[in-house]
Motif scaffolding. Structure first.
Motif, PDB file in Angstrom:
ATOM      1  N   PRO A  49      44.166  52.762  28.556  1.00 43.77           N
ATOM      2  CA  PRO A  49      43.998  51.375  28.093  1.00 43.77           C
ATOM      3  C   PRO A  49      44.614  50.428  29.105  1.00 43.77           C
ATOM      4  N   LEU A  50      43.845  49.421  29.516  1.00 45.05           N
ATOM      5  CA  LEU A  50      44.293  48.478  30.536  1.00 45.05           C
ATOM      6  C   LEU A  50      43.738  47.109  30.192  1.00 45.05           C
ATOM      7  N   SER A  51      44.560  46.101  30.321  1.00 45.90           N
ATOM      8  CA  SER A  51      44.125  44.748  30.005  1.00 45.90           C
ATOM      9  C   SER A  51      43.068  44.281  31.005  1.00 45.90           C
ATOM     10  N   ARG A  52      42.252  43.343  30.549  1.00 41.76           N
ATOM     11  CA  ARG A  52      41.190  42.831  31.414  1.00 41.76           C
ATOM     12  C   ARG A  52      41.775  42.130  32.640  1.00 41.76           C
ATOM     13  N   THR A  53      42.888  41.431  32.442  1.00 37.60           N
ATOM     14  CA  THR A  53      43.516  40.740  33.576  1.00 37.60           C
ATOM     15  C   THR A  53      43.976  41.727  34.637  1.00 37.60           C
ATOM     16  N   SER A  54      44.611  42.813  34.213  1.00 41.06           N
ATOM     17  CA  SER A  54      45.084  43.815  35.167  1.00 41.06           C
ATOM     18  C   SER A  54      43.923  44.452  35.916  1.00 41.06           C
ATOM     19  N   LEU A  55      42.824  44.744  35.205  1.00 44.18           N
ATOM     20  CA  LEU A  55      41.677  45.360  35.853  1.00 44.18           C
ATOM     21  C   LEU A  55      41.057  44.408  36.877  1.00 44.18           C
ATOM     22  N   ILE A  56      40.965  43.126  36.511  1.00 40.17           N
ATOM     23  CA  ILE A  56      40.404  42.143  37.450  1.00 40.17           C
ATOM     24  C   ILE A  56      41.278  42.027  38.691  1.00 40.17           C
ATOM     25  N   LEU A  57      42.583  42.027  38.508  1.00 40.11           N
ATOM     26  CA  LEU A  57      43.489  41.960  39.654  1.00 40.11           C
ATOM     27  C   LEU A  57      43.344  43.181  40.550  1.00 40.11           C
ATOM     28  N   ASP A  58      43.176  44.356  39.960  1.00 41.67           N
ATOM     29  CA  ASP A  58      42.987  45.577  40.761  1.00 41.67           C
ATOM     30  C   ASP A  58      41.690  45.507  41.563  1.00 41.67           C
ATOM     31  N   ILE A  59      40.633  45.004  40.939  1.00 43.24           N
ATOM     32  CA  ILE A  59      39.347  44.899  41.638  1.00 43.24           C
ATOM     33  C   ILE A  59      39.451  43.900  42.787  1.00 43.24           C
ATOM     34  N   ILE A  60      40.112  42.769  42.534  1.00 44.08           N
ATOM     35  CA  ILE A  60      40.285  41.774  43.603  1.00 44.08           C
ATOM     36  C   ILE A  60      41.105  42.369  44.750  1.00 44.08           C
ATOM     37  N   GLY A  61      42.176  43.090  44.422  1.00 46.43           N
ATOM     38  CA  GLY A  61      42.985  43.716  45.459  1.00 46.43           C
ATOM     39  C   GLY A  61      42.196  44.718  46.282  1.00 46.43           C
ATOM     40  N   ALA A  62      41.346  45.519  45.615  1.00 51.36           N
ATOM     41  CA  ALA A  62      40.528  46.491  46.343  1.00 51.36           C
ATOM     42  C   ALA A  62      39.512  45.784  47.248  1.00 51.36           C
ATOM     43  N   PHE A  63      38.958  44.679  46.770  1.00 53.22           N
ATOM     44  CA  PHE A  63      37.998  43.930  47.597  1.00 53.22           C
ATOM     45  C   PHE A  63      38.688  43.355  48.835  1.00 53.22           C
ATOM     46  N   VAL A  64      39.884  42.801  48.643  1.00 51.26           N
ATOM     47  CA  VAL A  64      40.632  42.275  49.798  1.00 51.26           C
ATOM     48  C   VAL A  64      40.950  43.389  50.779  1.00 51.26           C
ATOM     49  N   LEU A  65      41.329  44.553  50.265  1.00 54.32           N
ATOM     50  CA  LEU A  65      41.617  45.699  51.122  1.00 54.32           C
ATOM     51  C   LEU A  65      40.382  46.089  51.937  1.00 54.32           C
ATOM     52  N   PHE A  66      39.238  46.117  51.286  1.00 53.14           N
ATOM     53  CA  PHE A  66      37.989  46.460  51.980  1.00 53.14           C
ATOM     54  C   PHE A  66      37.655  45.402  53.034  1.00 53.14           C
ATOM     55  N   ALA A  67      37.796  44.120  52.675  1.00 55.94           N
ATOM     56  CA  ALA A  67      37.427  43.036  53.597  1.00 55.94           C
ATOM     57  C   ALA A  67      38.337  42.982  54.817  1.00 55.94           C
ATOM     58  N   VAL A  68      39.585  43.393  54.674  1.00 54.46           N
ATOM     59  CA  VAL A  68      40.528  43.306  55.791  1.00 54.46           C
ATOM     60  C   VAL A  68      40.449  44.524  56.690  1.00 54.46           C
ATOM     61  N   PHE A  69      40.431  45.713  56.109  1.00 55.37           N
ATOM     62  CA  PHE A  69      40.576  46.934  56.908  1.00 55.37           C
ATOM     63  C   PHE A  69      39.253  47.523  57.396  1.00 55.37           C
ATOM     64  N   THR A  70      38.151  47.248  56.717  1.00 60.96           N
ATOM     65  CA  THR A  70      36.880  47.814  57.184  1.00 60.96           C
ATOM     66  C   THR A  70      36.463  47.224  58.542  1.00 60.96           C
ATOM     67  N   PRO A  71      36.460  45.912  58.722  1.00 59.74           N
ATOM     68  CA  PRO A  71      36.119  45.392  60.060  1.00 59.74           C
ATOM     69  C   PRO A  71      37.086  45.882  61.141  1.00 59.74           C
ATOM     70  N   THR A  72      38.369  45.976  60.788  1.00 55.73           N
ATOM     71  CA  THR A  72      39.349  46.473  61.761  1.00 55.73           C
ATOM     72  C   THR A  72      39.014  47.898  62.175  1.00 55.73           C
ATOM     73  N   SER A  73      38.644  48.713  61.214  1.00 56.67           N
ATOM     74  CA  SER A  73      38.300  50.103  61.524  1.00 56.67           C
ATOM     75  C   SER A  73      37.052  50.179  62.390  1.00 56.67           C
ATOM     76  N   VAL A  74      36.052  49.357  62.084  1.00 53.55           N
ATOM     77  CA  VAL A  74      34.800  49.391  62.844  1.00 53.55           C
ATOM     78  C   VAL A  74      35.017  48.912  64.277  1.00 53.55           C
ATOM     79  N   VAL A  75      35.761  47.821  64.461  1.00 54.31           N
ATOM     80  CA  VAL A  75      35.896  47.202  65.775  1.00 54.31           C
ATOM     81  C   VAL A  75      36.828  47.988  66.683  1.00 54.31           C
TER      82      VAL A  75
END
Length: 404
Positions: free
Chosen positions: A4-30
């Protein structure tokens, strides 16, 4: 599998994962992908595999707290895709560390140990993969290659095991909090039980005596009714007065079940002047209107209820009011007492106005003596209004509620 997880916590986790993807994926590719691509795998395939692995690993972070077991499986799938594309360690692999932390912090017992095993196995697999994809390890001879492999495996296990240990520490903190909460509840239950025992003792000492008097008087009135009606009338008067006194004591004991009181005498309306003096010392002037005055001595339970309601209302006015004046109106009518408290408030909502413990306590205190209480805004003022029934009890010059 899913916590069981609150909607706010789940949204924050998704946002954090998106930021992680947006920051580290281009770095890895380049910066990392071209140099880490295997000579047997086309560059386009390698970069495509990197993106897929990044999506899987960051997706695992997004559901790390919601479903740690599923997140661990998805992270392993992302690592396999990464190795199949001929890619070595990349910045995006930071996501795997977050997943290992989640397995230790929030996973079930099976997922908890699976995370630890994954840290060890993942370290060995990573060291083996790097060794076989980099031909330089085997060019220095077997002893040097073995030593390098052991060092690489140790460093990989340490890197993967550190976040797992961090999650284990947070897991212990959560368990300690739960233990403390359970201990606090047990202490509260013990205190409540002790209070009930005290109230039961008061019930025996005070109410049982009143009931014994009522029984004796009623038996005497029944036998004397035929020979001496005057004695029966006097006995009925005694029964009526004793019953009212006992009712006041019962209401007092019920009040103590909800509001813990001391063992000494309880405050009455005679103590209101002292309460008003304390309020004046706090910088708030109570303007009191009493009309009409009490026609007799009100029951002790009613006096205590009036005192406590005014005490809480004035406390709220001191803490949350905007003005320096509080208007208080008391009307002691034949069958009830009406209490009204008005004070100016700030434009922002009054703290606790929709369910604070103080307002709930006032409402319950009024209900315990058979009355009602309402609170709310009236323009720029906050108003507390209570109606407490008295009945014929105020005609009797007795106040036994303070002795309970």
């Amino acid at each position: 599998m899913i916590r069981p997880l609150s909607r706010t916590s789940l949204i924050l986790d998704i946002i954090g994962a998106f930021v992680l993807f947006a920051v580290f994926t281009p770095t890895s590719v380049v910066f990392y992908a071209p140099g880490n691509l295997s000579s047997t795998v086309p560059e386009a395939v390698g970069i495509g595999g990197l993106v897929v692995a990044a999506v899987l690993q960051c997706g695992a972070v997004a559901i790390g707290r919601l479903a740690p077991g599923i997140a661990l499986a998805v992270a392993w799938l992302g690592a396999i895709v990464q190795m199949a594309a001929g890619l070595g360690p990349l910045p995006i692999n930071v996501a795997i560390l977050g997943v290992l932390y989640a397995t230790a912090a929030w996973g079930t017992t099976r997922v908890f140990w699976a995370g630890l095993v994954s840290a060890f196995v993942g370290g060995i697999v990573s060291a083996t993969y790097i060794s076989f994809t980099n031909g330089q390890f085997f060019s220095a001879g077997i002893p040097s290659t073995v030593a390098t492999f052991v060092l690489l495996a140790f460093m990989s296990i340490l890197a993967l095991g550190s976040p797992w240990l961090g999650g284990f520490g947070w897991r212990m903190v959560l368990r300690w909090r739960v233990s403390r909460a359970a201990q606090a509840l047990a202490e509260i239950a013990t205190a409540e039980e002790q209070e009930r025992v005290r109230i039961a003792r008061d019930m025996h000492d005070v109410v049982a005596h009143s009931l014994a008097v009522i029984v004796a008087q009623s038996d005497g009135a029944r036998y004397a009714a035929a020979s001496d009606p005057q004695v029966a009338t006097e006995a009925l008067g005694t029964i009526s007065q004793t019953a009212r006194s006992a009712l006041s004591d019962v209401r007092m004991l019920l009040t103590q079940l909800r509001h813990r009181q001391g063992d000494g005498p309880q405050p009455t309306i005679a103590d209101l002047e002292q309460l008003f003096a304390q309020v004046r010392q706090a910088g708030v002037e109570p303007r009191v209107t009493v009309d009409p005055m009490p026609p007799g001595e009100p029951p002790g339970a009613i006096q205590l209820a009036v005192y406590r309601i005014l005490q809480e209302a004035l406390t709220n006015a001191i803490r949350h009011g905007a003005g320096r004046v509080v208007d208080i109106r008391l009307a002691w009518l034949a069958d009830r007492v009406e209490v009204e408290v008005r004070n100016e408030i700030a434009p922002a909502p009054v703290l606790g106005a929709s369910g604070g413990h103080g307002l709930v306590g006032m409402r319950e205190r009024a209900q315990l003596v058979g009355g009602s209480l309402t609170t709310g805004r009236d323009g720029e003022e906050f108003v507390v209004t209570a109606t407490l029934p008295i009945g014929a009890a105020q005609e009797m010059p007795v106040a036994t509620g303070g002795d309970a």
